[in-house]
Design a protein around this motif. Structure first.
Motif: not given
Ligand code: UDP
Length: 235
Positions: A56-58, A71-73, A132-134, A139-141
């Protein structure tokens, strides 16, 4: 290139799909685990951030009518799922692992802290940094850049499905050429696509070199770490 001693490896979630349309391809997962073991056997300390795009991507969620933050969560939780799968695969290769998460998911993973991560790296654990950053809107980058800086990595290795950074989109322009080495300034001047701006800026400001390479070709990680000229180095 000076031999790195501590690396942050960014793996794309999307690549974990292998030839499937969705989810985790067990063969690809094992291939990744074997590559990480080879890197570990070269004597490196390894931190890993894996994306969630195979699940999934936000932003994809907003197209389907989801709230961006929800979506981001969902995307961050997807990285937790991938991290658990990777942890299991790495342990099957006989590596000691520590899973830390930027998003609290007790009892699945301990919460991320740079001190904990560095201590585990020094004790020869492969440290996977999930969640992720929480926070939404990243993004994960960007997570990989942040964690790379936090663990004081010498190099951020961004594993992708392309061979490196090109002068133009190689899938559209047959004359596009791969850069072997570029500076952060050249990336900005030439508007080259390396990572999103937030991730790129974090690396640039904290002098964390980036190496973009094709992770889907077996043996590439070891080749890079033993000094072969593949991928694109940005520093
Ligand atoms: N994400 C987020 N905050 C973060 C990291 C990730 O909200 O700090 C969410 C975001 O929705 C993103 C998704 O997690 O789309 C999965 O990450 P990404 O798209 O970077 O995965 P990859 O493309 O590497 O598979």
């Amino acid at each position: 290139m000076k031999k790195p001693t501590r690396i942050l490896l960014k793996l794309s979630g999307e690549a974990l799909m292998g030839h499937q349309q969705y989810g985790i391809d067990a063969t690809r997962l094992k291939d990744y685990a074997v590559e990480v073991k080879e890197a570990f056997n070269l004597g490196l300390q390894i931190g890993i951030v894996i994306g969630g795009g195979n699940i999934f991507r936000g932003l994809q969620g907003t197209d389907d009518g989801f709230d961006r933050i929800q979506g981001d969560y969902m995307g961050m939780l997807a990285t937790v799922i991938n991290s658990l799968a990777l942890q299991s695969a790495l342990e099957q290769e006989g590596l000691k692992t520590k899973l830390l998460s930027g998003l609290p998911v007790d009892p699945v993973a301990e919460s991320m802290s740079s001190r904990k991560a560095i201590q585990a790296l020094e004790e020869n654990y492969v440290v996977i940094m999930a969640g992720g950053t929480g926070r939404p809107y990243f993004t994960t980058d960007t997570t990989a850049a942040l964690r790379g800086v936090e663990i004081k990595a010498d190099l951020l290795l961004k594993g992708t499905r392309v061979d490196g950074v090109y002068s133009d989109d190689p899938e559209k322009n047959p004359n596009a050429t791969r850069y072997s080495k570029v500076t952060f300034e050249e990336v900005i001047e030439k508007n080259l696509k390396v990572m999103d701006q937030t991730a790129f800026t974090l690396c640039r400001e904290n002098k964390l070199p980036i190496l973009v390479f094709n992770m889907n070709e077996k043996g590439n990680l070891r080749k890079i770490l033993t000094g072969k000229d593949i991928g694109t180095k940005i520093d």
